[in-house]
Design an enzyme around this catalytic site. Structure first.
Site, short mmCIF file in Angstrom:
data_model
loop_
_atom_site.label_atom_id
_atom_site.label_comp_id
_atom_site.label_asym_id
_atom_site.label_seq_id
_atom_site.Cartn_x
_atom_site.Cartn_y
_atom_site.Cartn_z
N ARG A 165 0.83 -1.20 0.00
CA ARG A 165 0.00 0.00 0.00
C ARG A 165 0.86 1.25 0.00
O ARG A 165 0.55 2.22 -0.70
CB ARG A 165 -0.95 -0.02 1.20
N TYR A 215 -6.23 -1.47 -6.87
CA TYR A 215 -5.58 -2.61 -6.22
C TYR A 215 -4.95 -2.28 -4.88
O TYR A 215 -4.83 -1.12 -4.51
CB TYR A 215 -4.63 -3.33 -7.16
N GLU A 216 -4.62 -3.36 -4.15
CA GLU A 216 -4.16 -3.28 -2.75
C GLU A 216 -5.24 -2.68 -1.85
O GLU A 216 -4.93 -2.00 -0.87
CB GLU A 216 -2.85 -2.49 -2.63
N GLY A 217 -6.49 -2.94 -2.16
CA GLY A 217 -7.60 -2.35 -1.43
C GLY A 217 -8.01 -1.08 -2.12
O GLY A 217 -7.23 -0.12 -2.18
#
Length: 571
Positions: free
Chosen positions: A294, A428-430
């Protein structure tokens, strides 16, 4: 156009704005002084300019391909990855005992951002390895660390993370991949994963997949998930790639951008893997990698914004059109609206970069001191750094297309590539919505204490600035006070859906205030220079947006449900 690594900008931020001196003052990072910083940034910048940037367009025009079950990477990417590996850039913050440099994450973040600006599609490969290195260093067995870490750090092998499944999406707990004990300490992994960045390549000798799967006695949801290391080739008795594992690339995703980054659909059919961390403790281990990613993804957004900004400036200085207030110029850079766009781009990049590096500083201080306040600061800033960094990449690259006018919509200029490549980083990555929900929920479980400590620092700094920059100081102080009041309201809301309804504007408003703070600090460090003028632009013209955002954050959830589902379908 050539990419210029903004080394002087990083040095200014590290030394004057985000407090890197605190890191160098710790015992753990005492050798990473200013001389080391300059050497690292200069050498990495040279590699980005001379090796990575020249292959960026290749990745877009000549995408990765799947041929006979093997991914063939874009022209020049192999040499680019080799330069990254040989320079030691993969293992900058990795443990020295396994071949890493042991440098602060703040320096790794700076270098990663430069690499993202030069060639985002290629930079994804070392970023994935870095996340896996950190996960294995924290959660891997001694045998796994001794075998895999040196090869991941050197770039001989590369790493991936396998979370998402077609039916589950962001609901990781709904995964169906299974792991069955083999009776010899290994496990048979079966299932399918999608959106696997750099899931295969023709560059590294082996590819090591971290795969989430459920053991037979795993309970439903995230609490029953375990994490496994599943290599493409099973290491032999000498630790070299041996026979092929029971896994394959089913297909490559056809994406809007990032064509040079092979995003794979992976299938595991009883593939041999080894447990990382405790049984049913996969999410804790994977979150180590995800939090690393993140921060890295936030840097990708800032890097793409820097690349798009440089591209736009070069065009604005070369393109002549119409009459401008500057007699004899004719360059579009002298049109008021073009000036506005370029200033917004530059000011936003500075703000996002400062937030990103401040988050990295908190992570380093947490590592060096183990003090809970630094851990709380790092946790608070991570979702902001990720979401605001990637939002900035999208907004700045979109504005870059606008600066080019009609030529921005023509692929040959290269302006659109920055936007297409960076757009996925907000997903992406949340997703950034998930980041905002994390901020207003999990990161506010302390009643807002970490946020209030940060706001205290912002207002104290503004008070000190009143003597030399009174107007700017007052604007920043008042913005922090509005954010404080909004945070107090937020933590008083017991209904989480009320918080979630305003989560995204709250995060954006928080980032606006942080940006004003860092611009003010820069203006104090360089009171008569261009940084002070840029701070005036941001604080006078962009910071006021925080008020509308924070008003939105307090509007509650009721209005979001005023329309029925049928109302959405009606014309």
């Amino acid at each position: 156009m050539p990419y210029r690594a903004p080394v002087s900008d990083y040095e200014f931020l590290l030394r004057n704005v985000i407090g890197y001196d605190q890191i160098a003052a710790t015992d753990l990072f005492s050798e990473a002084d200013n001389d080391v910083v300059t050497a690292i940034l200069s050498e990495a910048g040279k590699m980005c300019e001379e090796v990575m940037a020249p292959v960026n367009r290749n990745g877009d025009l000549y995408p990765a391909k799947l041929e006979n079950g093997v991914v063939r990477t874009s022209p020049g990417f192999s040499d680019g990855f080799k330069a990254i590996a040989e320079g030691g850039w993969i293992g900058m913050s990795a443990p020295q005992e396994f071949g890493g440099m042991g440098l602060p994450m703040t320096l790794t973040t700076s270098v990663n951002e430069m690499m993202s600006a030069a060639c985002l599609a290629l930079q994804l490969a070392p970023l994935m390895s870095q996340g896996q290195i950190e996960a294995l260093a924290h959660h891997g067995s001694d045998a796994i660390k001794e075998l895999y870490l040196p090869k991941l750090i050197s770039g001989e092998w590369s790493g991936t993370m396998n979370l998402t499944e077609p039916q589950a999406g962001s609901d990781v707990g709904a995964l169906t991949s299974k792991a069955v004990p083999n009776g010899d300490g290994s496990f048979a992994i079966s299932g399918q994963k999608i959106f696997i960045s750099w899931g295969d390549n023709d560059i590294t000798e082996n590819i090591c997949h971290l795969v989430l799967a459920r053991l037979p006695d795993g309970v439903p949801g995230t609490k029953g998930i375990s994490l496994f290391l599943v290599p493409k080739f099973l290491p032999d008795e000498n630790g070299n790639p041996g026979k092929a594992n029971s896994l394959k690339v089913v297909s490559l995703e056809h994406k809007m951008g990032l064509h040079g980054s092979p995003t794979c659909v992976m299938h595991y059919d009883g593939a041999t893997g080894w447990l990382v961390g405790p049984e049913h403790g996969g999410m804790a281990a994977m979150f180590t990698m995800m939090n690393n990613a993140r921060l890295g993804v936030g840097g990708q957004g800032v890097g793409a914004a820097e690349g798009a900004y440089q591209h736009a400036v070069a065009y604005a200085l070369a393109r002549k059109q119409g009459k401008t207030p500057v007699e004899g110029s004719g360059m579009i850079v002298d049109h008021a609206d073009v000036r506005r766009m370029l200033l917004e781009m530059k000011a936003e990049v500075f703000a996002a970069r400062a937030i990103l590096l401040s988050c990295a500083v908190a992570i380093d201080m947490q590592t060096a001191t183990a003090e809970p306040e630094w851990a709380a600061r790092a946790a608070l800033l991570t979702p902001i750094a990720k979401a605001f960094g990637t939002d900035t990449g999208i907004s700045v690259s979109q504005t870059g297309v606008q600066v080019h006018g009609g030529m921005g919509f023509i692929e040959e200029t290269g302006a659109a590539q920055y936007y297409r490549d960076v757009r996925v980083t907000a997903i992406y990555e949340g997703t950034n919505g998930i980041q905002a929900m994390d901020l207003v929920a999990r990161k506010m479980m302390d009643g807002g204490e970490a946020a209030f400590r940060l706001l205290d620092e912002i207002q104290d700094q503004a008070e000190r600035a009143r003597g030399t920059k009174p107007a700017l100081a007052e604007a920043v102080w008042q913005s922090a006070e509005t954010l404080r009041e909004t945070t107090e309201w937020l933590v008083a809301q017991k209904d989480m859906n009320t918080r979630f309804a305003g989560a995204v504007p709250y995060l954006k408003g928080f980032a606006r205030v942080l940006g004003g703070h860092y611009h003010l600090v820069a203006a104090l460090a360089e009171p008569e220079g261009p940084r002070a003028k840029l701070a005036e632009f941001y604080i006078q013209r962009m910071l006021p947006e925080h008020a509308a955002l924070l008003t939105h954050a307090q509007a509650g959830a009721e209005g979001l449900y005023a329309l029925s589902v049928e109302d959405f379908e009606r014309g």
